[in-house]
Motif scaffolding. Sequence first.
Motif, PDB file in Angstrom:
ATOM      1  N   TRP A  79       0.849  -1.189   0.000  1.00 22.14           N
ATOM      2  CA  TRP A  79       0.000   0.000   0.000  1.00 22.14           C
ATOM      3  C   TRP A  79       0.884   1.238   0.000  1.00 22.14           C
ATOM      4  O   TRP A  79       1.984   1.221   0.546  1.00 22.14           O
ATOM      5  CB  TRP A  79      -0.886  -0.024   1.249  1.00 22.14           C
ATOM      6  N   GLN A  81       0.414   5.786  -0.056  1.00 23.88           N
ATOM      7  CA  GLN A  81      -0.463   6.958  -0.111  1.00 23.88           C
ATOM      8  C   GLN A  81       0.336   8.180   0.328  1.00 23.88           C
ATOM      9  O   GLN A  81       1.101   8.117   1.273  1.00 23.88           O
ATOM     10  CB  GLN A  81      -1.649   6.749   0.845  1.00 23.88           C
ATOM     11  N   LEU A  93      -5.477  -0.814   7.826  1.00 23.27           N
ATOM     12  CA  LEU A  93      -4.708  -1.258   6.663  1.00 23.27           C
ATOM     13  C   LEU A  93      -3.619  -2.248   7.066  1.00 23.27           C
ATOM     14  O   LEU A  93      -3.435  -3.289   6.420  1.00 23.27           O
ATOM     15  CB  LEU A  93      -4.064  -0.049   5.967  1.00 23.27           C
TER      16      LEU A  93
END
Length: 98
Positions: A79, A81, A93
Amino acid sequence: MSKFGELIETRVPVLLDFYADWDEASSEMHPVLRDVAAALGDKARVIKIDVEKNQELSEALRVKGLPTLMIYKEGEMKWRQSGEQDANTLIGLINEYV
């Protein structure tokens, strides 16, 4: 860079925070990351990486905006971001990869 490989090659998820001391949003993430680390304990690691001191790594990973957060597990990015995130989102997450 070889040390970076050692950091992310773990069985527990690793949350990386690419930050800069002069960046206000990065500073606002510090207490959030402390909360995440406290909530997860040994289930994950939270590592802060200063982009000023690690320019080569930051460029290699194409870190543009700050803060940039990444989750790695067993050497693979799971992941990524840019921008601020809240503790509950990050904990959720990371728990997906525990």
